[in-house]
Write a protein that holds these residues in place. Sequence first.
Motif, mmCIF file in Angstrom:
data_model
loop_
_atom_site.group_PDB
_atom_site.id
_atom_site.type_symbol
_atom_site.label_atom_id
_atom_site.label_comp_id
_atom_site.label_asym_id
_atom_site.label_seq_id
_atom_site.Cartn_x
_atom_site.Cartn_y
_atom_site.Cartn_z
ATOM 1 N N CYS A 48 7.166 -79.690 34.225
ATOM 2 C CA CYS A 48 7.099 -80.912 35.154
ATOM 3 C C CYS A 48 7.770 -80.638 36.930
ATOM 4 O O CYS A 48 6.692 -80.674 37.020
ATOM 5 C CB CYS A 48 8.411 -82.009 34.821
ATOM 6 S SG CYS A 48 7.723 -83.584 33.162
ATOM 7 N N ARG A 49 8.591 -80.474 36.792
ATOM 8 C CA ARG A 49 8.688 -79.531 38.463
ATOM 9 C C ARG A 49 7.669 -78.443 38.749
ATOM 10 O O ARG A 49 7.764 -78.845 40.328
ATOM 11 C CB ARG A 49 10.364 -79.031 38.161
ATOM 12 C CG ARG A 49 10.692 -79.921 38.288
ATOM 13 C CD ARG A 49 12.540 -79.539 38.412
ATOM 14 N NE ARG A 49 12.993 -80.811 37.828
ATOM 15 C CZ ARG A 49 14.744 -80.622 38.316
ATOM 16 N NH1 ARG A 49 15.122 -80.106 37.783
ATOM 17 N NH2 ARG A 49 15.797 -81.831 37.411
ATOM 18 N N LEU A 50 7.077 -77.820 37.785
ATOM 19 C CA LEU A 50 5.893 -77.133 38.319
ATOM 20 C C LEU A 50 5.204 -77.456 38.586
ATOM 21 O O LEU A 50 4.283 -77.463 39.554
ATOM 22 C CB LEU A 50 5.741 -75.490 36.966
ATOM 23 C CG LEU A 50 6.842 -74.761 36.800
ATOM 24 C CD1 LEU A 50 7.192 -73.967 35.658
ATOM 25 C CD2 LEU A 50 6.686 -74.230 37.468
ATOM 26 N N LEU A 51 4.532 -78.231 38.066
ATOM 27 C CA LEU A 51 3.086 -79.539 38.122
ATOM 28 C C LEU A 51 3.140 -80.233 38.782
ATOM 29 O O LEU A 51 2.344 -79.872 40.437
ATOM 30 C CB LEU A 51 2.896 -80.397 37.028
ATOM 31 C CG LEU A 51 2.457 -79.491 36.030
ATOM 32 C CD1 LEU A 51 2.796 -80.012 34.579
ATOM 33 C CD2 LEU A 51 0.957 -78.739 36.120
ATOM 34 N N LEU A 52 4.397 -80.085 40.067
ATOM 35 C CA LEU A 52 4.892 -81.105 40.940
ATOM 36 C C LEU A 52 4.991 -79.952 42.341
ATOM 37 O O LEU A 52 4.453 -80.039 43.568
ATOM 38 C CB LEU A 52 6.063 -81.599 41.464
ATOM 39 C CG LEU A 52 6.199 -82.882 39.852
ATOM 40 C CD1 LEU A 52 6.708 -83.318 40.055
ATOM 41 C CD2 LEU A 52 5.043 -83.983 40.871
ATOM 42 N N GLN A 70 1.274 -74.079 45.115
ATOM 43 C CA GLN A 70 2.542 -72.759 45.599
ATOM 44 C C GLN A 70 2.120 -72.828 47.348
ATOM 45 O O GLN A 70 3.280 -73.194 48.543
ATOM 46 C CB GLN A 70 2.195 -71.086 45.618
ATOM 47 C CG GLN A 70 2.799 -71.501 43.816
ATOM 48 C CD GLN A 70 2.882 -69.847 43.916
ATOM 49 O OE1 GLN A 70 3.586 -69.348 44.466
ATOM 50 N NE2 GLN A 70 2.326 -69.369 42.730
ATOM 51 N N THR A 71 0.609 -73.104 47.208
ATOM 52 C CA THR A 71 0.611 -73.007 49.053
ATOM 53 C C THR A 71 0.283 -74.815 49.917
ATOM 54 O O THR A 71 -0.303 -74.537 50.955
ATOM 55 C CB THR A 71 -1.008 -72.459 49.361
ATOM 56 O OG1 THR A 71 -1.907 -72.429 48.564
ATOM 57 C CG2 THR A 71 -0.391 -71.105 48.583
ATOM 58 N N GLN A 72 -0.527 -74.766 48.542
ATOM 59 C CA GLN A 72 -0.916 -76.583 49.207
ATOM 60 C C GLN A 72 0.258 -77.875 48.708
ATOM 61 O O GLN A 72 -0.425 -79.342 48.030
ATOM 62 C CB GLN A 72 -2.196 -76.815 48.498
ATOM 63 C CG GLN A 72 -3.421 -75.545 49.524
ATOM 64 C CD GLN A 72 -4.881 -76.198 48.732
ATOM 65 O OE1 GLN A 72 -4.757 -75.553 47.797
ATOM 66 N NE2 GLN A 72 -5.527 -76.315 49.197
ATOM 67 N N SER A 73 1.493 -77.369 48.239
ATOM 68 C CA SER A 73 1.972 -78.344 48.069
ATOM 69 C C SER A 73 2.490 -79.838 48.893
ATOM 70 O O SER A 73 2.142 -80.901 48.158
ATOM 71 C CB SER A 73 3.645 -77.924 47.800
ATOM 72 O OG SER A 73 4.094 -76.964 49.084
ATOM 73 N N ASP A 74 2.305 -79.941 49.726
ATOM 74 C CA ASP A 74 2.643 -81.182 50.844
ATOM 75 C C ASP A 74 1.290 -81.957 50.948
ATOM 76 O O ASP A 74 1.174 -82.841 50.714
ATOM 77 C CB ASP A 74 2.427 -80.867 52.476
ATOM 78 C CG ASP A 74 4.008 -79.785 52.699
ATOM 79 O OD1 ASP A 74 4.471 -80.232 51.904
ATOM 80 O OD2 ASP A 74 3.870 -79.614 53.840
ATOM 81 N N GLU A 75 0.508 -81.368 50.285
ATOM 82 C CA GLU A 75 -0.970 -81.944 49.895
ATOM 83 C C GLU A 75 -1.206 -82.525 48.923
ATOM 84 O O GLU A 75 -1.558 -84.030 48.631
ATOM 85 C CB GLU A 75 -2.525 -81.294 50.841
ATOM 86 C CG GLU A 75 -3.106 -82.107 50.328
ATOM 87 C CD GLU A 75 -5.078 -81.410 50.567
ATOM 88 O OE1 GLU A 75 -5.623 -81.574 50.563
ATOM 89 O OE2 GLU A 75 -4.447 -80.297 51.326
ATOM 90 N N LEU A 76 -0.787 -82.298 47.998
ATOM 91 C CA LEU A 76 -0.604 -82.236 46.435
ATOM 92 C C LEU A 76 0.571 -83.126 46.182
ATOM 93 O O LEU A 76 0.217 -84.085 45.265
ATOM 94 C CB LEU A 76 -0.049 -80.874 45.892
ATOM 95 C CG LEU A 76 -0.080 -81.381 44.434
ATOM 96 C CD1 LEU A 76 -0.931 -81.339 42.951
ATOM 97 C CD2 LEU A 76 0.889 -80.367 43.680
ATOM 98 N N HIS A 77 1.557 -83.460 47.395
ATOM 99 C CA HIS A 77 3.009 -84.287 47.134
ATOM 100 C C HIS A 77 2.268 -85.923 46.749
ATOM 101 O O HIS A 77 2.350 -87.175 46.745
ATOM 102 C CB HIS A 77 4.352 -84.419 47.737
ATOM 103 C CG HIS A 77 4.865 -83.391 47.362
ATOM 104 N ND1 HIS A 77 5.787 -82.260 47.851
ATOM 105 C CD2 HIS A 77 4.551 -82.127 46.275
ATOM 106 C CE1 HIS A 77 6.250 -81.185 47.412
ATOM 107 N NE2 HIS A 77 5.219 -81.642 46.515
ATOM 108 N N ARG A 78 0.657 -86.242 47.951
ATOM 109 C CA ARG A 78 0.650 -87.464 48.202
ATOM 110 C C ARG A 78 -0.423 -87.064 47.196
ATOM 111 O O ARG A 78 -1.108 -88.871 47.486
ATOM 112 C CB ARG A 78 -0.416 -86.983 50.037
ATOM 113 C CG ARG A 78 0.849 -86.764 50.956
ATOM 114 C CD ARG A 78 -0.247 -87.566 52.064
ATOM 115 N NE ARG A 78 -1.300 -86.506 52.526
ATOM 116 C CZ ARG A 78 -0.742 -85.079 53.334
ATOM 117 N NH1 ARG A 78 0.502 -84.669 53.736
ATOM 118 N NH2 ARG A 78 -2.147 -84.336 53.085
#
Length: 558
Positions: A48-52, A70-78
Amino acid sequence: MEQAAATLSHVCKIFGQNKAIADLSFQLPKGKIVGVVGPDGAGKTTLCRLLLGLLVPSSGQIRVLGLDTQTQSDELHRLVGYMPQKFGLYEDLSVQENLDLYADLKNLSHLEEAFKELLEMTGLAPFTDRLAGRLSGGMKQKLGLACALLGTPQVLILDEPGVGVDPISRRELMKLVRDLSKNGMSILWSTSYLDEAAEFDEVLLLDEGKLLYNGKPEQLTRQMAGNVFLMKEKKTAPRALLRQVLRGENPIVDAVIQGDAVRLVAPDKKTQKVFQNLLTPVKPRFEDAVIDILGGTPMGESKVAGQIQIQNTTHFMIEADHLTKKYGHFTAAKDISFKIAKGEIFGLLGPNGAGKSTSFKMMCGLSRPTSGQAFINGIDMRKNPAKAREQLGYMAQKFSLFSPLTVMQNLRFFSGIYGLKGDQQENRIQDMIDVFKLGPYLTSHAGDLPLGFKQRLALACAIMHNPSILFLDEPTSGVDPLTRREFWKHINAMVEKGVTVMVTTHFMDEAEYCDRIALIYQGQAIKTGAPFEIKKAHETMEDAFIRTILEYDKRTSS
């Protein structure tokens, strides 16, 4: 072919010497619910935490909605909603304040309409000013979901959302999430409830970080056809019959009590022939197939009851006499009465907030009743609580362990307060280490243990002094089926020696182990009897549980 919502390619995650995820590849399809199941330590939460993007893979690649975690986590969290274990709520904040805080953390604004829609969907609109810590388990679950859905994510990740929550609340959550998937949301749902996982579109079965199965649950279940039976012997009670099966030489995949019989998974034709006159074929369940893949239920005798000798007891070891508990004008428990005989398992079932924990705490002296009396082996809990508690072993719902202490320090502390000294203390500690397989964790802090080993340590500490009465408050909440079976093997062995057990549980299949159960609802015992009697005319205990409550609501509202 439509692009997957998430793709993992040869992902590994290593913590020190431990490979939590091992060469995992799979795709999360769009608009589907995919369950993640497996034993404690299988890697479910790590996945779960890897996917997030909260964890970085040691090797391999993860893309979610086309984004590199790894490189786009900020955009991913939205774009991804996350509901962690225990719901991720701030219990000193109100319902509305939790929603406001999560909106701020996601940099969201102008959400009045979204708040209104989420509160109506979850039924929390009348409770916006109530502190999260004062919500029932089911309401906390819904608030956690509402917080995760802020910002209308395209992917939703749920990590054990059903832990400590009653069947009614779990069914309500399933309906809410199923509706979200029908509207196109992709969901990954980690769970220890295999009946829940059986309803998902697909499942991933993990063990020690390795993928053992990826596909539709019903496809796996069908493989067990012809190998599942109910076993009944007129002259032998189910608990004794189960013990005979578990200690026998014939290879058995699984055996659990179901009603007035034992549910047996015996794929070996030789084993089926040995028991053939006692066996009735039944429809397999998803849980049967998972247990089979994981290597089967633990066999053999429990050594935990070896030194137990119950002496000088009354016929009724536990008595509740018109117990009532009020908090101001609110009545949490009303006129609760029952008697539990020596060597009996008595279960308290009920929805979150129904009053079963209140009743439980009054019985073991943790809460003083407003009126009524509680007796432990004939001792009035009010008049002589210290003497009554000497005979008790208690395993709390949220653990009675000391988290900063190591496993060994907890074992020494609890054995000491129970009066064990010298060789007797050392021998008993070693017994607990051996029985519960605590050896590799002796220097680990209790708070850092995997959930299953926290449960094992808590039970070890509760039975250190060979108590004649055992109080178990949700003893297997959140642990995998194999660990639950191991626990009940030990509990049943103690009961065979005369130990009396009072237990609360949200696992309806565990209620089958009880000699009698009381269904607590709205502070009252609305039904009491043997599990097979209460379950009569219903396919499962969960169906009986829900139907009994719905019928009670209908009677009292008319």
